[in-house]
Motif scaffolding. Sequence first.
Motif, PDB file in Angstrom:
ATOM      1  N   PHE A 167       0.739  -1.266   0.014  1.00 21.35           N
ATOM      2  CA  PHE A 167      -0.089  -0.029   0.051  1.00 21.35           C
ATOM      3  C   PHE A 167       0.801   1.388   0.094  1.00 21.35           C
ATOM      4  CE2 PHE A 167       1.095  -0.539   4.416  1.00 21.35           C
ATOM      5  CZ  PHE A 167       0.970   1.050   4.903  1.00 21.35           C
ATOM      6  N   VAL A 168       0.201   2.375  -0.428  1.00 28.28           N
ATOM      7  CA  VAL A 168       0.882   3.749  -0.197  1.00 28.28           C
ATOM      8  C   VAL A 168      -0.313   4.810   0.192  1.00 28.28           C
ATOM      9  CG1 VAL A 168       0.856   4.321  -2.885  1.00 28.28           C
ATOM     10  CG2 VAL A 168       2.324   5.470  -1.274  1.00 28.28           C
ATOM     11  N   ILE A 169       0.086   5.546   1.025  1.00 28.33           N
ATOM     12  CA  ILE A 169      -0.828   6.573   1.217  1.00 28.33           C
ATOM     13  C   ILE A 169      -0.025   7.809   0.760  1.00 28.33           C
ATOM     14  CG2 ILE A 169      -2.013   8.032   3.508  1.00 28.33           C
ATOM     15  CD1 ILE A 169      -1.568   5.437   5.034  1.00 28.33           C
ATOM     16  N   LYS A 170      -0.980   8.431  -0.025  1.00 27.08           N
ATOM     17  CA  LYS A 170      -0.475   9.727  -0.800  1.00 27.08           C
ATOM     18  C   LYS A 170      -0.786  10.922   0.019  1.00 27.08           C
ATOM     19  CE  LYS A 170       0.099   7.661  -5.330  1.00 27.08           C
ATOM     20  NZ  LYS A 170       0.048   7.769  -6.591  1.00 27.08           N
ATOM     21  N   THR A 171       0.092  11.874  -0.445  1.00 22.64           N
ATOM     22  CA  THR A 171      -0.247  13.390   0.130  1.00 22.64           C
ATOM     23  C   THR A 171      -1.650  13.774   0.046  1.00 22.64           C
ATOM     24  OG1 THR A 171       0.938  14.330  -1.655  1.00 22.64           O
ATOM     25  CG2 THR A 171       2.287  13.986   0.315  1.00 22.64           C
ATOM     26  N   ASN A 172      -1.996  13.425  -0.992  1.00 17.01           N
ATOM     27  CA  ASN A 172      -3.731  13.945  -1.293  1.00 17.01           C
ATOM     28  C   ASN A 172      -4.623  13.066  -0.607  1.00 17.01           C
ATOM     29  OD1 ASN A 172      -3.670  11.669  -2.744  1.00 17.01           O
ATOM     30  ND2 ASN A 172      -4.109  12.589  -4.857  1.00 17.01           N
ATOM     31  N   GLY A 173      -4.383  12.193   0.371  1.00 17.56           N
ATOM     32  CA  GLY A 173      -5.386  11.253   0.922  1.00 17.56           C
ATOM     33  C   GLY A 173      -5.430  10.154   0.388  1.00 17.56           C
ATOM     34  N   LYS A 174      -5.149   9.576  -1.138  1.00 14.52           N
ATOM     35  CA  LYS A 174      -5.471   8.666  -1.673  1.00 14.52           C
ATOM     36  C   LYS A 174      -4.672   7.409  -0.958  1.00 14.52           C
ATOM     37  CE  LYS A 174      -6.923   9.232  -5.469  1.00 14.52           C
ATOM     38  NZ  LYS A 174      -7.828   9.171  -6.559  1.00 14.52           N
ATOM     39  N   ILE A 175      -5.542   6.365  -0.770  1.00 16.21           N
ATOM     40  CA  ILE A 175      -4.779   5.012  -0.567  1.00 16.21           C
ATOM     41  C   ILE A 175      -4.857   4.133  -1.372  1.00 16.21           C
ATOM     42  CG2 ILE A 175      -4.776   3.383   1.248  1.00 16.21           C
ATOM     43  CD1 ILE A 175      -6.068   5.137   3.318  1.00 16.21           C
ATOM     44  N   LEU A 176      -3.720   3.687  -1.788  1.00 12.51           N
ATOM     45  CA  LEU A 176      -3.701   2.592  -3.056  1.00 12.51           C
ATOM     46  C   LEU A 176      -3.300   1.521  -2.594  1.00 12.51           C
ATOM     47  CD1 LEU A 176      -2.064   5.040  -5.573  1.00 12.51           C
ATOM     48  CD2 LEU A 176      -4.450   4.558  -5.479  1.00 12.51           C
ATOM     49  N   ILE A 177      -4.001   0.202  -2.687  1.00 16.23           N
ATOM     50  CA  ILE A 177      -3.765  -0.979  -2.015  1.00 16.23           C
ATOM     51  C   ILE A 177      -3.651  -2.003  -3.172  1.00 16.23           C
ATOM     52  CG2 ILE A 177      -4.403  -2.790  -0.294  1.00 16.23           C
ATOM     53  CD1 ILE A 177      -6.277  -0.548   0.906  1.00 16.23           C
ATOM     54  N   LYS A 178      -2.698  -2.897  -3.120  1.00 13.85           N
ATOM     55  CA  LYS A 178      -2.616  -3.995  -4.137  1.00 13.85           C
ATOM     56  C   LYS A 178      -2.563  -5.284  -2.913  1.00 13.85           C
ATOM     57  CE  LYS A 178       0.154  -2.255  -7.890  1.00 13.85           C
ATOM     58  NZ  LYS A 178       1.437  -2.310  -8.428  1.00 13.85           N
ATOM     59  N   GLN A 179      -3.646  -6.088  -3.181  1.00 20.07           N
ATOM     60  CA  GLN A 179      -3.741  -7.182  -2.328  1.00 20.07           C
ATOM     61  C   GLN A 179      -3.553  -8.623  -3.349  1.00 20.07           C
ATOM     62  OE1 GLN A 179      -7.855  -6.666  -1.657  1.00 20.07           O
ATOM     63  NE2 GLN A 179      -7.352  -6.457   0.384  1.00 20.07           N
ATOM     64  N   HIS A 180      -2.539  -9.305  -2.765  1.00 19.17           N
ATOM     65  CA  HIS A 180      -1.894 -10.550  -3.727  1.00 19.17           C
ATOM     66  C   HIS A 180      -2.297 -11.734  -2.828  1.00 19.17           C
ATOM     67  CE1 HIS A 180       0.616  -7.367  -5.621  1.00 19.17           C
ATOM     68  NE2 HIS A 180       0.938  -7.063  -4.385  1.00 19.17           N
ATOM     69  N   GLN A 181      -2.693 -12.764  -3.580  1.00 18.37           N
ATOM     70  CA  GLN A 181      -3.044 -14.215  -3.035  1.00 18.37           C
ATOM     71  C   GLN A 181      -2.232 -15.025  -4.055  1.00 18.37           C
ATOM     72  OE1 GLN A 181      -6.933 -14.101  -2.500  1.00 18.37           O
ATOM     73  NE2 GLN A 181      -7.121 -15.738  -3.579  1.00 18.37           N
ATOM     74  N   LYS A 182      -1.769 -16.253  -3.340  1.00 19.92           N
ATOM     75  CA  LYS A 182      -1.436 -17.259  -4.148  1.00 19.92           C
ATOM     76  C   LYS A 182      -1.576 -18.589  -3.588  1.00 19.92           C
ATOM     77  CE  LYS A 182       3.163 -19.394  -5.896  1.00 19.92           C
ATOM     78  NZ  LYS A 182       4.367 -19.260  -5.557  1.00 19.92           N
ATOM     79  N   GLN A 183      -2.091 -19.753  -4.352  1.00 22.65           N
ATOM     80  CA  GLN A 183      -2.315 -20.871  -3.809  1.00 22.65           C
ATOM     81  C   GLN A 183      -0.933 -21.649  -3.499  1.00 22.65           C
ATOM     82  OE1 GLN A 183      -5.329 -23.456  -4.464  1.00 22.65           O
ATOM     83  NE2 GLN A 183      -6.710 -21.644  -5.210  1.00 22.65           N
ATOM     84  N   ASN A 184      -0.815 -22.273  -2.377  1.00 24.16           N
ATOM     85  CA  ASN A 184       0.164 -23.085  -2.058  1.00 24.16           C
ATOM     86  C   ASN A 184       0.040 -24.637  -1.887  1.00 24.16           C
ATOM     87  OD1 ASN A 184       1.759 -20.863  -2.022  1.00 24.16           O
ATOM     88  ND2 ASN A 184       1.297 -20.494  -0.002  1.00 24.16           N
ATOM     89  N   LEU A 185      -1.220 -25.202  -2.404  1.00 30.62           N
ATOM     90  CA  LEU A 185      -1.532 -26.678  -2.201  1.00 30.62           C
ATOM     91  C   LEU A 185      -0.895 -27.519  -2.946  1.00 30.62           C
ATOM     92  CD1 LEU A 185      -5.475 -26.106  -1.952  1.00 30.62           C
ATOM     93  CD2 LEU A 185      -3.715 -26.593   0.031  1.00 30.62           C
ATOM     94  N   PHE A 186      -0.305 -27.009  -4.225  1.00 30.05           N
ATOM     95  CA  PHE A 186       0.203 -28.034  -5.318  1.00 30.05           C
ATOM     96  C   PHE A 186       1.756 -27.580  -5.672  1.00 30.05           C
ATOM     97  CE2 PHE A 186      -4.328 -28.052  -5.895  1.00 30.05           C
ATOM     98  CZ  PHE A 186      -4.566 -29.425  -5.435  1.00 30.05           C
ATOM     99  N   GLU A 187       2.332 -28.389  -6.115  1.00 30.45           N
ATOM    100  CA  GLU A 187       3.623 -28.038  -6.599  1.00 30.45           C
ATOM    101  C   GLU A 187       3.407 -27.202  -7.972  1.00 30.45           C
ATOM    102  OE1 GLU A 187       6.876 -28.513  -5.259  1.00 30.45           O
ATOM    103  OE2 GLU A 187       5.882 -29.318  -3.508  1.00 30.45           O
ATOM    104  N   PRO A 188       4.225 -26.475  -8.046  1.00 29.11           N
ATOM    105  CA  PRO A 188       4.144 -25.646  -9.420  1.00 29.11           C
ATOM    106  C   PRO A 188       4.004 -26.471 -10.752  1.00 29.11           C
ATOM    107  CG  PRO A 188       5.766 -24.496  -8.107  1.00 29.11           C
ATOM    108  CD  PRO A 188       5.335 -25.807  -7.469  1.00 29.11           C
ATOM    109  N   ASP A 189       4.781 -27.735 -10.833  1.00 28.77           N
ATOM    110  CA  ASP A 189       4.713 -28.555 -12.016  1.00 28.77           C
ATOM    111  C   ASP A 189       3.519 -29.539 -12.105  1.00 28.77           C
ATOM    112  OD1 ASP A 189       5.482 -30.021  -9.718  1.00 28.77           O
ATOM    113  OD2 ASP A 189       6.929 -30.814 -11.022  1.00 28.77           O
ATOM    114  N   GLU A 190       2.661 -29.519 -10.963  1.00 28.37           N
ATOM    115  CA  GLU A 190       1.668 -30.383 -10.892  1.00 28.37           C
ATOM    116  C   GLU A 190       0.187 -29.359 -11.387  1.00 28.37           C
ATOM    117  OE1 GLU A 190       0.553 -32.607  -7.361  1.00 28.37           O
ATOM    118  OE2 GLU A 190       2.276 -31.823  -6.802  1.00 28.37           O
TER     119      GLU A 190
END
Length: 192
Positions: free
Chosen positions: A151-174
């Motif tokens: 996230f970044v909180i800018k001087t103009n009061g705008k809050i920009l958020i990037k939410q990331h998620q990744k599954q870890n149940l399987f191996e990448p080659d599966e």
Amino acid sequence: MRVFRDLIIISLLIFCSVDIAFSENLSSDLRNYRKIKLPYSSDELKKYYYWGEYGLYLSPNMPFPFRFSNKEFSFRPKLSEYVIKTTFYFPHCYFYYKDILYKGIIQMAMGENDEKVFTFQLNSYDSQGILIDAILLYRIQSGEISYWDDFVIKTNGKILIKQHQKQNLFEPDEFPKDDKVHTTKVEYQMNR
């Protein structure tokens, strides 16, 4: 008689000094927070946690924890799905924007399957110190699904958020398509 009088004067002075110090502490707990200037980003938080053999840990140089008030504890912050608050938090930073006080707090919360979650929450307060709103800006969690935010909180009061998620149940080659990181962008504007 003189000793008795001196004892009363000294006691009154001590009582008044303690009373003044105590009342100042009640009216402002900001001395436990670090004042910041905007812009402010999630890069500043990486020094407060680390990955160990058994998961996520708080950095050993954290400030003394505080207990949430009943109202703060029962208030559900925006963007806090799947995160369960603990009763304690660590004071981190504060700033003012358009006469509203914003306090940033850190906590080690609980997530899905009792996984530890490092979070940064921004609370806003009016001039009387009453909680107005709260938003969870930063979350780091691993497990069957890893979550992390920027996230970044800018001087103009705008809050920009990037939410990331990744599954870890399987191996990448599966299942190569499950190895993909899903990102969602969220924007907020601080206002009265």
